[in-house]
Design an enzyme around this catalytic site. Structure first.
Site, PDB file in Angstrom:
ATOM      1  CG  HIS A 405      67.546 102.010  34.550  1.00  5.82           C
ATOM      2  ND1 HIS A 405      68.105 101.501  35.821  1.00  5.82           N
ATOM      3  CD2 HIS A 405      67.438 103.171  34.317  1.00  5.82           C
ATOM      4  CE1 HIS A 405      68.287 102.497  36.483  1.00  5.82           C
ATOM      5  NE2 HIS A 405      68.141 103.786  35.802  1.00  5.82           N
ATOM      6  CB  SER A 406      71.526 101.611  34.443  1.00  2.90           C
ATOM      7  OG  SER A 406      72.865 101.953  34.983  1.00  2.90           O
ATOM      8  CG  LEU A 407      75.965  97.494  32.907  1.00  2.00           C
ATOM      9  CD1 LEU A 407      76.847  97.747  32.030  1.00  2.00           C
ATOM     10  CD2 LEU A 407      76.286  96.561  34.131  1.00  2.00           C
ATOM     11  CB  SER A 409      70.833 100.744  27.660  1.00  2.00           C
ATOM     12  OG  SER A 409      71.705 101.583  28.390  1.00  2.00           O
TER      13      SER A 409
END
Length: 731
Positions: A405-407, A409
């Site tokens: 998720h988010s950062l 990835s």
């Protein structure tokens, strides 16, 4: 110590006189199917073995025939429970787990009876349960998570149960009732059950046990009722006694032994698909939040599996989700940022320091390596811990996927590709210096380097970066990654700022080669302000093609994603009549029109023909026209107040001019691109968008959309669909 049912043979305690240290039940841990007893009615101590303990030679069996006389409860009649919340009900363990806990409990009880003090080396009090996610500590009566730090859960040994719900009585009450029952009725025959219609006369109490809260009356050797000691209950019983109408039914029926017999076959299949769930920024602010998020995702998947993937269990397939918490153990700058934070708006600043600051940490050359190593270490630790408890995972060709998720990835992508800006730039400089030394005229070469534009330098660095990705053979992780699911990810903008540019072959090898990851899925909510697309970085004209729309759970027919047609953005279809559109927009507010257009385009509900480069060019030129028109409109709005007819006329003329110009340019670009483009379609789609919710205001939706992925059933179904492509979802 223990007697069988139907046979008078007793458990031979002497078999443990010299072998108690050899007693183990690790043979029943997850994955050890080869040593599992085939009969649910037997606990075979030969099966209780581990790699460091020899087998116990003695055997013990409990037969599940009908009980004719009152005897000790056999393990199949006992059921163990756990409670996830203090206010929640007790949840029974599966038969496989309950039998193993009960056998280990009895071994511990025997060891205690044999000596005044129990040596911890005699019998291990911990057993892996619930598919290997938790372990039971029998000595302390708690259930502990294995893979993450969490609160312990209480467990309970159930022997006496309440009618209807079959919730167990508390351990102390059950122990007292069981002791009195065996002392009074052990060895007596159990009569055939008699229907309520055949019973006559007032019941006779054979035995009674009282507690402060209630008391229990025995009306037969297998008929027991519990009566509350509350004032209202005592008054009711007093009145019924005076009227001679009291019946056992006025109390609550109790049962000795669980309603369902515990069976060794009642267990989960071995794990064949492992999914690591990686959090993004903000974990410092919400510590252990990823654990609850992973639980939400696991619970959603468990509910969807029986309906949409009914053949998985029969095929011995099982998926497991493990949370990866990489942020809490990092030191970074310590508390230095907190010390320089101003006091005004302190709470808001603390939130920003604990969330958005993670992006600054990661882009810092000082802390980036610590974050990378932190995630690698946690993934490695969890995987090795998993293999210990699932030794056949790799032998059975188990696959690993990562949902980031988010950062998270972005960090995962850099781990897979080995992207390190400092190392890459050092290598680039070294190669540049070597190239310079190879020239005879160094002065001339220096002048050439100085005259190189920033665009040329960026292109050289980009080519060097692409070569480093393409040449990378393996990752630092101890497993191969089959699928990467990127949720609400800013990876697209990170890659853009690193110089990644579209290629012409429709392949994503210059972004993430298949040998490092078989499939990549970029999933986002249409209102997520952090998420960016990936497909236009592979083929530029995909910026005019909407991402594939993820199926809703309620959709009766779910078209396979590989068969879904490309969908054009709404703005492209409307661009065919710019003059009419300009007139229609005069009567609608700009904010409302823009929000409506975005909702339609992101949902991808307007079909189009297969995408092509001329379509992308038209969309690009329409953007230029709207930008020029917008500048004119803004000028008039700023200085002229209300829009005048002259402004509308000028804006329409500008759009018509841009449209005519774009048509000429399109023909020229079409002739050029036809000879150079190898493939105008992606090898497979990468961008997937969730269906829009009921929120009409996109700005309100943007606040919650970035953290709404974990509890979304569409996300769980999407993951299961691509992890188990051969098993569902059924239509």
């Amino acid at each position: 110590m223990f007697k069988t049912v139907g046979e008078a043979s007793e458990f031979d305690g002497k078999s443990f006189e010299d072998d108690s240290k050899d007693f183990s039940m690790d043979g029943f841990e997850e994955g050890a199917q080869g040593n599992m007893p085939t009969s649910s009615a037997a606990c075979n101590f030969d099966s209780f073995e581990s790699s460091d303990s020899p087998k116990v030679t003695r055997k013990m069996f409990w037969h599940a025939a009908r009980i004719d006389v009152v005897q000790d409860l056999v393990p199949e009649q006992v059921r163990w429970f756990y409670k996830e919340d203090p206010k929640a009900k007790w949840v029974p363990f599966l038969g496989y787990d309950s039998l193993r806990i009960e056998c280990r409990y009895r071994a511990l009880e025997y060891a205690r009876d044999r000596s005044n003090s129990l040596d911890e080396e005699d019998v291990d009090s911990r057993i892996h349960v619930r598919g290997g996610l938790y372990e039971v500590d029998i000595n302390n009566n708690v259930l502990l998570p294995i893979y993450w730090k969490g609160q312990s859960l209480p467990i309970l040994r159930g022997t006496w149960f309440i009618d209807g719900t079959f919730q167990p009585l508390e351990y102390d009450y059950s122990l007292q009732l069981e002791s009195d029952h065996l002392a009074k009725f052990k060895g007596q025959s159990i009569p055939e059950p008699v229907s309520a219609e055949r019973k006559t006369g007032l019941p006779r109490v054979l035995h009674n046990v009282r507690f402060p809260e209630f008391h229990v009356d025995w009306y037969d050797v297998d008929e027991f009722y519990m009566f509350s000691e509350a004032a209202s209950s005592r008054m009711y019983r007093y009145v019924t006694n005076k009227l001679s109408i009291q019946k056992p039914g006025t109390g609550t029926r109790l049962y000795r032994g669980y309603a369902e017999e515990a069976k060794m076959e009642e267990k989960q299949p071995d794990v064949t698909q492992l999914v690591f769930v990686v959090h993004g920024m903000g974990q410092k602010y919400n510590q252990n939040k990823i654990i609850s998020c992973c639980n939400d995702l696991r619970n959603k998947a468990d509910k969807l599996l029986p309906k949409y993937f009914p053949d998985l269990t029969a095929a011995n397939q099982r998926i497991e989700f493990l949370p990866v918490e990489w942020r809490s153990d990092l030191q970074l700058d310590g508390d230095l940022v907190e010390s320089i934070t101003p006091e005004m708006l302190r709470n808001l600043r603390v939130i920003l320091n604990s969330t958005a600051m993670d992006i600054l940490y990661y882009t810092s050359p000082l802390y980036r390596g610590e974050i990378i190593n932190g995630l690698i270490s946690e993934l490695t630790r969890l995987y090795m811990l998993f293999l210990v408890r699932h030794p056949y995972f790799e032998a059975n060709n188990g696959q690993v996927s990562i949902c980031a998720h988010s950062l998270g990835s972005v960090i995962l992508y850099d781990i897979l590709t080995g992207w390190d800006p400092i190392e890459l730039y050092d290598q680039y400089v070294c190669k540049t210096l070597q190239r310079e030394k190879s020239h005879v005229n160094i002065q001339e070469n220096e002048s050439t380097q100085n005259s190189m534009t920033s665009g040329e330098r960026s292109k050289r660095l980009h080519d060097f970066y692409i070569n480093s990705i393409v040449q990378k053979e393996k990752t630092p992780l101890p497993f191969k990654v089959s699928n990467v699911f990127s949720l609400g990810s800013p990876l697209g903008v990170f890659l853009t700022l690193r110089g990644i540019r579209p290629k012409a072959n429709g392949l994503m090898d210059h972004i993430l080669p298949k040998r490092l990851c078989k499939r990549f899925y970029n999933v986002y909510h249409p209102s997520d302000p952090v998420a960016y697309r990936i497909e236009p970085l592979i083929l530029k004209h995909y910026s005019s093609i909407a991402p594939l729309k993820i199926h809703k759970i309620s959709e009766p027919k779910k078209t396979p994603y590989g068969q879904m047609k490309a969908m054009a953005y709404t703005s492209i279809r409307k661009a065919t009549t710019p003059r009419k559109r300009a007139k229609n927009e005069q009567h609608a507010s700009p904010e409302k029109s823009r929000d409506s257009d975005l909702r339609e385009t992101e949902s991808g509900e307007i079909p189009a023909a297969t995408s092509s480069l001329p379509t992308a060019s038209l969309e690009h030129d329409n953007r230029k026209a709207s930008g020029l028109t917008g500048a004119v409109k803004g000028f008039f709005n700023r200085f002229g107040g209300k829009r005048q007819p002259a402004e509308v006329k000028l804006a329409a003329e500008l759009e018509d001019y841009a449209l005519v110009t774009s048509e000429d340019e399109m023909e020229e670009r079409g002739r050029v691109d036809a000879a150079t483009v190898e493939q105008t379609d992606l090898e497979y789609r990468l961008d997937f968008v969730l269906p829009s919710g009921s929120m009409t205001n996109n700005y309100v939706s943007a606040i919650f959309s970035h953290t709404s992925y974990w509890s979304n059933p569409e996300i769980a179904l999407f993951l299961l669909t691509h992890i188990f492509p051969d098993y569902g979802p059924v239509k």
